[in-house]
Design an enzyme around this catalytic site. Sequence first.
Site, PDB file in Angstrom:
ATOM      1  CE1 TYR A 129      -4.395  -1.249   0.600  1.00  0.00           C
ATOM      2  CE2 TYR A 129      -3.127  -3.035   1.575  1.00  0.00           C
ATOM      3  CZ  TYR A 129      -4.312  -2.555   1.053  1.00  0.00           C
ATOM      4  OH  TYR A 129      -5.411  -3.373   0.985  1.00  0.00           O
ATOM      5  CE1 TYR A 163      -2.008  -6.333   1.095  1.00  0.00           C
ATOM      6  CE2 TYR A 163      -3.153  -7.519   2.837  1.00  0.00           C
ATOM      7  CZ  TYR A 163      -2.304  -6.510   2.434  1.00  0.00           C
ATOM      8  OH  TYR A 163      -1.740  -5.690   3.359  1.00  0.00           O
ATOM      9  NE  ARG A 184      -8.628  -9.190   4.269  1.00  0.00           N
ATOM     10  CZ  ARG A 184      -9.518  -8.333   3.747  1.00  0.00           C
ATOM     11  NH1 ARG A 184      -9.120  -7.178   3.296  1.00  0.00           N
ATOM     12  NH2 ARG A 184     -10.801  -8.630   3.702  1.00  0.00           N
ATOM     13  CG  HIS A 187      -9.022  -6.308  -0.426  1.00  0.00           C
ATOM     14  ND1 HIS A 187      -8.090  -7.270  -0.093  1.00  0.00           N
ATOM     15  CD2 HIS A 187      -8.620  -5.183   0.193  1.00  0.00           C
ATOM     16  CE1 HIS A 187      -7.188  -6.751   0.692  1.00  0.00           C
ATOM     17  NE2 HIS A 187      -7.474  -5.469   0.888  1.00  0.00           N
ATOM     18  CG  HIS A 189      -9.509  -1.095   1.142  1.00  0.00           C
ATOM     19  ND1 HIS A 189      -9.901  -1.532   2.381  1.00  0.00           N
ATOM     20  CD2 HIS A 189      -8.390  -1.798   0.835  1.00  0.00           C
ATOM     21  CE1 HIS A 189      -9.061  -2.445   2.812  1.00  0.00           C
ATOM     22  NE2 HIS A 189      -8.125  -2.638   1.894  1.00  0.00           N
TER      23      HIS A 189
HETATM   24  C1  BEZ Z   1      -6.694  -4.954   4.375  1.00  0.00           C
HETATM   25  O1  BEZ Z   1      -5.807  -4.618   3.617  1.00  0.00           O
HETATM   26  O2  BEZ Z   1      -7.857  -4.899   4.014  1.00  0.00           O
HETATM   27  C2  BEZ Z   1      -6.371  -5.446   5.739  1.00  0.00           C
HETATM   28  C3  BEZ Z   1      -5.049  -5.621   6.076  1.00  0.00           C
HETATM   29  C4  BEZ Z   1      -4.761  -6.068   7.344  1.00  0.00           C
HETATM   30  C5  BEZ Z   1      -5.796  -6.326   8.251  1.00  0.00           C
HETATM   31  C6  BEZ Z   1      -7.098  -6.156   7.889  1.00  0.00           C
HETATM   32  C7  BEZ Z   1      -7.394  -5.705   6.613  1.00  0.00           C
HETATM   33 FE    FE Z   2      -6.662  -3.997   2.026  1.00  0.00          FE
END
Ligand code: BEZ
Ligand code: FE
Length: 260
Positions: A129, A163, A184, A187, A189
Amino acid sequence: MSTERVATVVGDLIKRINDAIDEHEVTYDEYHAAMNYLIRLGEAGEWPLFLDVFFEHTVERLNQGEGGTIEGPYYVPDAPWLERPYVLPQRDDEKGDVLILSGTVRSTGGRPIPGAVLDMWQADADTYYSNVQEGPPPYNLRGRMTADDNGEFEVRTIVPPSYHLPRGGPMEELLNAAGWHDFRPGHLHFIVSADGYTPLITQLYFEGDRYLDSDVASAVKPELVLSLRKHDSPEEMEERGLKKPFFTTSHEFRLKPQDG
Ligand code: BEZ
Ligand code: FE
């Protein structure tokens, strides 16, 4: 927070942790390892990561519900305002497949919301990020835009691949120690807002991602999983001014009117 609320919630947390210690007959070695771990978690600045992975989803479900999900630790305010046609800021050689996301912002009653603001951010294809991790330039893959007079928008970005959480710190150490993966699903955001409505914090995911059913942050909801359509004909690419195939998808964000 009132004294009574703190005593009730914190008191219950303490009781439940003591119950777990009892039930699993935690030893002094384990108690000291936990103390040492929590100190190192703080020293590494990973408390927000830890809390958002393990607990934010429950707070989110209670406070937003359908159509929303967790914010996570990587939101940065004041992302650049974009000009139409919207393209999320990115490097000339940004890795990843081109994605064109279109959609509408509506009230929960179904009325389009002209001028609604979409604040959007995502990791790059290497899971970094901008502004919070080394690598991408400032505000890479972060931007703010508005819906048009019909509440509609379209933005070009990249398809986010699966991710994984940042590695090399206490969080990775804990997940490894428990034998859990750190992924994860890929995604995007969003914080979507408009005057008179409660801001919606959410994420969009994509069908076929192998981590949809085992998100380490437990933040996937079925209504947030989109299907991607691939466009690879020369005509479609030319129409979009693109030299490579691209994907499209769409989503409707629904905002709750504020009470009163
Ligand atoms: C995310 O990038 O959405 C995320 C990263 C770490 C913990 C929770 C969400
Ligand atoms: Fe994220």
